[in-house]
Design a protein around this motif. Structure first.
Motif, PDB file in Angstrom:
ATOM      1  N   ASP A 140     -48.462  43.284  50.285  1.00  0.00           N
ATOM      2  CA  ASP A 140     -49.855  43.697  50.324  1.00  0.00           C
ATOM      3  C   ASP A 140     -50.163  44.324  48.968  1.00  0.00           C
ATOM      4  O   ASP A 140     -49.579  45.353  48.620  1.00  0.00           O
ATOM      5  N   PRO A 141     -51.063  43.733  48.185  1.00  0.00           N
ATOM      6  CA  PRO A 141     -51.336  44.248  46.839  1.00  0.00           C
ATOM      7  C   PRO A 141     -51.825  45.693  46.813  1.00  0.00           C
ATOM      8  O   PRO A 141     -51.789  46.328  45.773  1.00  0.00           O
ATOM      9  N   ARG A 142     -52.261  46.225  47.939  1.00  0.00           N
ATOM     10  CA  ARG A 142     -52.701  47.621  47.960  1.00  0.00           C
ATOM     11  C   ARG A 142     -51.525  48.580  47.919  1.00  0.00           C
ATOM     12  O   ARG A 142     -51.691  49.758  47.624  1.00  0.00           O
ATOM     13  N   PHE A 143     -50.304  48.080  48.198  1.00  0.00           N
ATOM     14  CA  PHE A 143     -49.153  48.964  48.299  1.00  0.00           C
ATOM     15  C   PHE A 143     -47.955  48.472  47.491  1.00  0.00           C
ATOM     16  O   PHE A 143     -47.520  49.114  46.553  1.00  0.00           O
ATOM     17  N   ILE A 144     -47.412  47.332  47.913  1.00  0.00           N
ATOM     18  CA  ILE A 144     -46.154  46.850  47.351  1.00  0.00           C
ATOM     19  C   ILE A 144     -46.084  45.345  47.536  1.00  0.00           C
ATOM     20  O   ILE A 144     -46.760  44.778  48.394  1.00  0.00           O
ATOM     21  N   GLY A 145     -45.270  44.696  46.732  1.00  0.00           N
ATOM     22  CA  GLY A 145     -45.111  43.258  46.867  1.00  0.00           C
ATOM     23  C   GLY A 145     -43.798  42.795  46.284  1.00  0.00           C
ATOM     24  O   GLY A 145     -43.121  43.513  45.557  1.00  0.00           O
ATOM     25  N   LEU A 146     -43.448  41.582  46.639  1.00  0.00           N
ATOM     26  CA  LEU A 146     -42.249  40.943  46.142  1.00  0.00           C
ATOM     27  C   LEU A 146     -42.683  39.646  45.476  1.00  0.00           C
ATOM     28  O   LEU A 146     -43.373  38.841  46.088  1.00  0.00           O
ATOM     29  N   ILE A 147     -42.328  39.483  44.222  1.00  0.00           N
ATOM     30  CA  ILE A 147     -42.725  38.283  43.492  1.00  0.00           C
ATOM     31  C   ILE A 147     -41.479  37.468  43.190  1.00  0.00           C
ATOM     32  O   ILE A 147     -40.393  38.031  43.009  1.00  0.00           O
ATOM     33  N   ALA A 148     -41.653  36.150  43.170  1.00  0.00           N
ATOM     34  CA  ALA A 148     -40.536  35.258  42.886  1.00  0.00           C
ATOM     35  C   ALA A 148     -41.063  34.029  42.160  1.00  0.00           C
ATOM     36  O   ALA A 148     -42.210  33.625  42.349  1.00  0.00           O
ATOM     37  N   ALA A 149     -40.218  33.465  41.344  1.00  0.00           N
ATOM     38  CA  ALA A 149     -40.549  32.205  40.679  1.00  0.00           C
ATOM     39  C   ALA A 149     -40.024  31.074  41.560  1.00  0.00           C
ATOM     40  O   ALA A 149     -39.040  31.247  42.283  1.00  0.00           O
ATOM     41  N   GLU A 164     -44.893  47.184  42.350  1.00  0.00           N
ATOM     42  CA  GLU A 164     -45.433  48.379  43.000  1.00  0.00           C
ATOM     43  C   GLU A 164     -46.870  48.621  42.577  1.00  0.00           C
ATOM     44  O   GLU A 164     -47.284  48.236  41.497  1.00  0.00           O
ATOM     45  N   GLN A 165     -47.603  49.301  43.428  1.00  0.00           N
ATOM     46  CA  GLN A 165     -48.977  49.708  43.128  1.00  0.00           C
ATOM     47  C   GLN A 165     -48.926  51.034  42.388  1.00  0.00           C
ATOM     48  O   GLN A 165     -48.300  51.980  42.844  1.00  0.00           O
ATOM     49  N   ARG A 166     -49.577  51.120  41.251  1.00  0.00           N
ATOM     50  CA  ARG A 166     -49.592  52.355  40.451  1.00  0.00           C
ATOM     51  C   ARG A 166     -51.007  52.731  40.050  1.00  0.00           C
ATOM     52  O   ARG A 166     -51.232  53.221  38.966  1.00  0.00           O
ATOM     53  N   MET A 167     -51.965  52.478  40.929  1.00  0.00           N
ATOM     54  CA  MET A 167     -53.355  52.815  40.611  1.00  0.00           C
ATOM     55  C   MET A 167     -53.657  54.246  41.013  1.00  0.00           C
ATOM     56  O   MET A 167     -53.073  54.786  41.943  1.00  0.00           O
ATOM     57  N   GLU A 168     -54.607  54.843  40.322  1.00  0.00           N
ATOM     58  CA  GLU A 168     -55.034  56.198  40.634  1.00  0.00           C
ATOM     59  C   GLU A 168     -55.970  56.180  41.837  1.00  0.00           C
ATOM     60  O   GLU A 168     -56.841  55.332  41.953  1.00  0.00           O
ATOM     61  N   LEU A 169     -55.761  57.118  42.752  1.00  0.00           N
ATOM     62  CA  LEU A 169     -56.653  57.266  43.897  1.00  0.00           C
ATOM     63  C   LEU A 169     -57.902  58.022  43.482  1.00  0.00           C
ATOM     64  O   LEU A 169     -57.920  58.720  42.480  1.00  0.00           O
ATOM     65  N   ASN A 177     -45.482  53.992  45.400  1.00  0.00           N
ATOM     66  CA  ASN A 177     -44.600  53.941  46.563  1.00  0.00           C
ATOM     67  C   ASN A 177     -45.299  54.322  47.859  1.00  0.00           C
ATOM     68  O   ASN A 177     -44.667  54.813  48.785  1.00  0.00           O
ATOM     69  N   GLY A 178     -46.565  54.116  47.956  1.00  0.00           N
ATOM     70  CA  GLY A 178     -47.281  54.428  49.195  1.00  0.00           C
ATOM     71  C   GLY A 178     -47.368  53.229  50.092  1.00  0.00           C
ATOM     72  O   GLY A 178     -46.850  52.178  49.820  1.00  0.00           O
ATOM     73  N   GLY A 179     -48.033  53.395  51.185  1.00  0.00           N
ATOM     74  CA  GLY A 179     -48.296  52.264  52.054  1.00  0.00           C
ATOM     75  C   GLY A 179     -47.349  52.168  53.220  1.00  0.00           C
ATOM     76  O   GLY A 179     -46.589  53.086  53.512  1.00  0.00           O
ATOM     77  N   PRO A 180     -47.376  51.030  53.923  1.00  0.00           N
ATOM     78  CA  PRO A 180     -46.633  50.895  55.154  1.00  0.00           C
ATOM     79  C   PRO A 180     -45.122  50.896  54.975  1.00  0.00           C
ATOM     80  O   PRO A 180     -44.407  51.128  55.917  1.00  0.00           O
ATOM     81  N   LEU A 181     -44.610  50.646  53.787  1.00  0.00           N
ATOM     82  CA  LEU A 181     -43.171  50.614  53.586  1.00  0.00           C
ATOM     83  C   LEU A 181     -42.654  51.896  52.957  1.00  0.00           C
ATOM     84  O   LEU A 181     -41.527  51.968  52.519  1.00  0.00           O
ATOM     85  N   ARG A 182     -43.459  52.887  52.902  1.00  0.00           N
ATOM     86  CA  ARG A 182     -43.086  54.145  52.238  1.00  0.00           C
ATOM     87  C   ARG A 182     -41.966  54.842  52.979  1.00  0.00           C
ATOM     88  O   ARG A 182     -41.984  54.985  54.193  1.00  0.00           O
TER      89      ARG A 182
END
Length: 184
Positions: A140-149, A164-169, A177-182
């Motif tokens: 989920d781009p709002r929190f965390i993701g796994l990318i692969a080629a 990881e998401q590193r945007m300012e709130l 490191n927020g979100g459902p997998l925190r």
């Protein structure tokens, strides 16, 4: 995960084998020849142990989110205007809540990002950039993701890496490191 375990066992076996050969077959005068390989095996054993945490994190993401195959995702190595901390590269994905808005996910500082960075560099050859025109994404781009080629033939994901998401709130914090997998 299996290869991490096999690598760990390999480095343990190598260290024990070198130690056994040193103690049983060689004289004490040849100890200096075996010290560098013994130290290197121990170093690689510690490094291999450090791979387990990211591998478990990747497994957790893959169990939570399905894979998506995406083409021509914006990426870069320069600083992104919306990202709080320093990073080594980013990909932008569509926000699931607002499809017209894009969110950057960044590579955390890690020594295994060299393959990605060679392909993301502005001066990279088009042959290298073609490797990441199509990417596999789980998360989920709002929190965390796994990318692969894509692997050979494009049928399996390869070169997995956590983003990881590193945007300012709006309240002043950041979404690191927020979100459902925190972890708590």
């Amino acid at each position: 995960m299996l290869m991490n375990f096999v690598g760990l066992l390999g480095w343990i076996a190598s260290w024990l084998g070198l130690l056994y050969a040193l103690v049983v077959f060689l004289s004490p005068g040849l100890t200096f020849l075996f010290l560098p390989p013994l130290c290197y095996c121990f170093y690689r054993l510690v490094v291999q142990l450090c791979y387990f945490r990211p591998a478990l994190r990747m497994r957790r993401i893959m169990l939570t989110y399905p894979w998506q195959v995406l083409r021509f995702i914006p990426y870069g190595l320069a600083d992104h205007s919306e990202v709080v901390s320093k990073h080594y590269g980013w990909f932008e994905f569509s926000n699931p809540a607002r499809s017209q808005h894009r969110l950057p996910l960044v590579f955390p500082r890690h020594h295994r990002t060299e393959w990605w960075h060679r392909r993301m560099a502005p001066r990279a050859k088009s042959v290298l950039k073609a490797d990441i025109e199509t990417v596999w994404f789980a998360g989920d781009p709002r929190f965390i993701g796994l990318i692969a080629a894509p692997g050979r033939g494009g049928t399996r994901p390869r070169r997995l890496h956590v983003l990881e998401q590193r945007m300012e709130l709006q309240g002043g914090g950041d979404m690191s490191n927020g979100g459902p997998l925190r972890r708590t």
